[in-house]
Design an enzyme around this catalytic site. Structure first.
Site, PDB file in Angstrom:
ATOM      1  N   GLY A   1       0.809  -1.215   0.000  1.00  0.00           N
ATOM      2  CA  GLY A   1       0.000   0.000   0.000  1.00  0.00           C
ATOM      3  C   GLY A   1       0.840   1.262   0.000  1.00  0.00           C
ATOM      4  N   CYS A   2       0.213   2.350   0.446  1.00  0.00           N
ATOM      5  CA  CYS A   2       0.765   3.690   0.221  1.00  0.00           C
ATOM      6  C   CYS A   2       2.008   4.041   1.027  1.00  0.00           C
ATOM      7  CB  CYS A   2      -0.314   4.737   0.480  1.00  0.00           C
ATOM      8  SG  CYS A   2      -1.622   4.694  -0.758  1.00  0.00           S
ATOM      9  N   PHE A   3       2.338   3.268   2.066  1.00  0.00           N
ATOM     10  CA  PHE A   3       3.550   3.607   2.828  1.00  0.00           C
ATOM     11  C   PHE A   3       4.812   3.027   2.196  1.00  0.00           C
ATOM     12  CE2 PHE A   3       1.879  -0.286   4.886  1.00  0.00           C
ATOM     13  CZ  PHE A   3       2.981  -1.122   4.779  1.00  0.00           C
TER      14      PHE A   3
END
Length: 389
Positions: A163-165
């Site tokens: 995901g986004c991290f």
């Protein structure tokens, strides 16, 4: 006979991991945010949902995004009507698309990074590939290795569904690889394609609609290594430290579920509030050892999950508006490309610094921070040191 200590010392690099090249790529299909609500409701046969469309228009207007790039064209969506429904079985069609397109887009970015690096690709020792789109075996790391014609002995690491991290995660992993393996040159690639999350609107799942207003496709690649060869390799940023943490009381704040209907997202809590409330703790832990406590003295690269996150972080830390310029620029020009975003921002920052004649790659400053935010809520914090231009 040599000792284990001597072997370990010989295996390790002398200096810190350094970003030596950056390349980015997007699909050719560009979508203007101002035109997207009409297109989206038409292509998903949802024009009768007038109230929902008005809501979506407001989301797009507030997004601070000017344009995005998407592999999914009108033609592809017409051929795959199940992708346009809200929850129709469509995983096969989605996967068949992304398992091909993710490595392909990754190759485009990697080719640019390798060209800038200026070294033969046979010198690449490790590949770290990251995507939240498409899972097959062998994976996208293998496909990329084949597409680029890298050595069969290249050491590969595949990161799926982070995901986004994960733009922060890949830097943390590459740093450890580069510093613990003398002479290592790590090719890092984040490649994200929203075909896995695209779906029609539904009144009961507004979180999904938020994603449809924010997400875009993109791929970024870096070459990372320690002890750059003088005159040949040109350092851009040094990776000084890297940390990961799960925020307190954030269970279920961002969830993604890969099921027959594709990848669905749920935002269950006040994500901007959770991030802004906890961000200073991460900054203190990262910068106290360096004697830094003025957050405006740093250059900033933050994952632009959405404008609300940036606004609240800015307000909580009393950051000057120009601190998040590069971050907001990338959000505006590309949307939220998940893991690839922060790498695009690194590229934007070093490019603008050279263009403006600044003294360092970090907006004329010495120290900087890179933040990744994503499911968990997980936060990656990377301390960067700029390089003189």
């Amino acid at each position: 006979m040599v000792t284990v200590e001597e072997v370990r010392k010989a295996q390790r690099a002398e200096g810190p991991a350094t970003i030596l090249a950056i390349g980015t790529a997007t699909p050719a299909n560009c979508i203007l945010q101002s035109e997207y609500p009409d297109y989206y409701f038409r292509i998903t046969n949802s024009e009768h949902k007038t109230e929902l469309k008005e809501k979506f228009k407001r989301m797009c207007d507030k997004s601070m995004i000017r344009k995005r790039y998407m592999h999914l064209t009108e033609e592809i969506l017409k051929e795959n009507p199940n992708l346009c429904a809200y929850e129709a079985p469509s995983l096969d069609a989605r996967q068949d698309m992304v398992v091909v397109e993710v490595p392909k887009l990754g190759k485009e970015a990697a080719t640019k990074a390798i060209k800038e690096w200026g070294q033969p690709k046979s010198k690449i020792t490790h590949v770290v590939f990251c995507t939240t789109s498409g899972v097959d075996m062998p994976g996208a790391d293998y496909q990329l290795t084949k597409l680029l014609g890298l050595r069969p002995s290249v050491k590969r690491l595949m990161m799926y569904q982070q995901g986004c991290f994960a733009g922060g995660t890949v830097l943390r992993v590459a740093k450890d690889l580069a510093e613990n393996n003398k002479g290592a040159r790590v090719l890092v690639v984040c490649s994200e394609i929203t075909a896995v999350t695209f779906r029609g609107p539904n009144d009961t799942h507004l979180d999904s609609l938020v994603g449809q207003a924010l997400f875009g496709d993109g791929s970024a690649a870096l070459i990372i290594g320690a002890d750059p060869t003088p005159e040949i390799e040109k350092p851009i940023f040094e990776l000084v430290s890297a940390a990961q943490t799960i925020l307190p009381d954030s269970d279920g704040a961002i969830d993604g579920h890969l099921r027959e209907v594709g990848l669905t997202f749920h935002l269950l809590k006040d994500v901007p509030g959770l991030i802004s409330k906890n961000i200073e703790k991460s900054l203190v832990e990262a910068f106290k050892p360096l004697g830094i406590s003025d957050w405006n003295s740093l250059f900033w690269i933050a994952h632009p999950g959405g404008p609300a996150i940036l606004d609240q972080v800015e307000s909580k830390l009393a950051l000057k508006p120009e601190k998040l310029r590069a971050t907001r620029h990338v959000l505006g020009e590309y949307g939220n490309m998940s893991s690839a975003c922060v790498l695009f921002i690194l590229d934007e920052m070093r490019r603008k610094c050279a263009e403006d004649g600044l003294k360092t790659t970090g907006e004329g400053l010495e120290w900087g921070v890179l933040f990744g935010f994503g499911p968990g809520l997980t936060v990656e914090t990377v301390v960067l040191h700029s390089v003189g231009i």
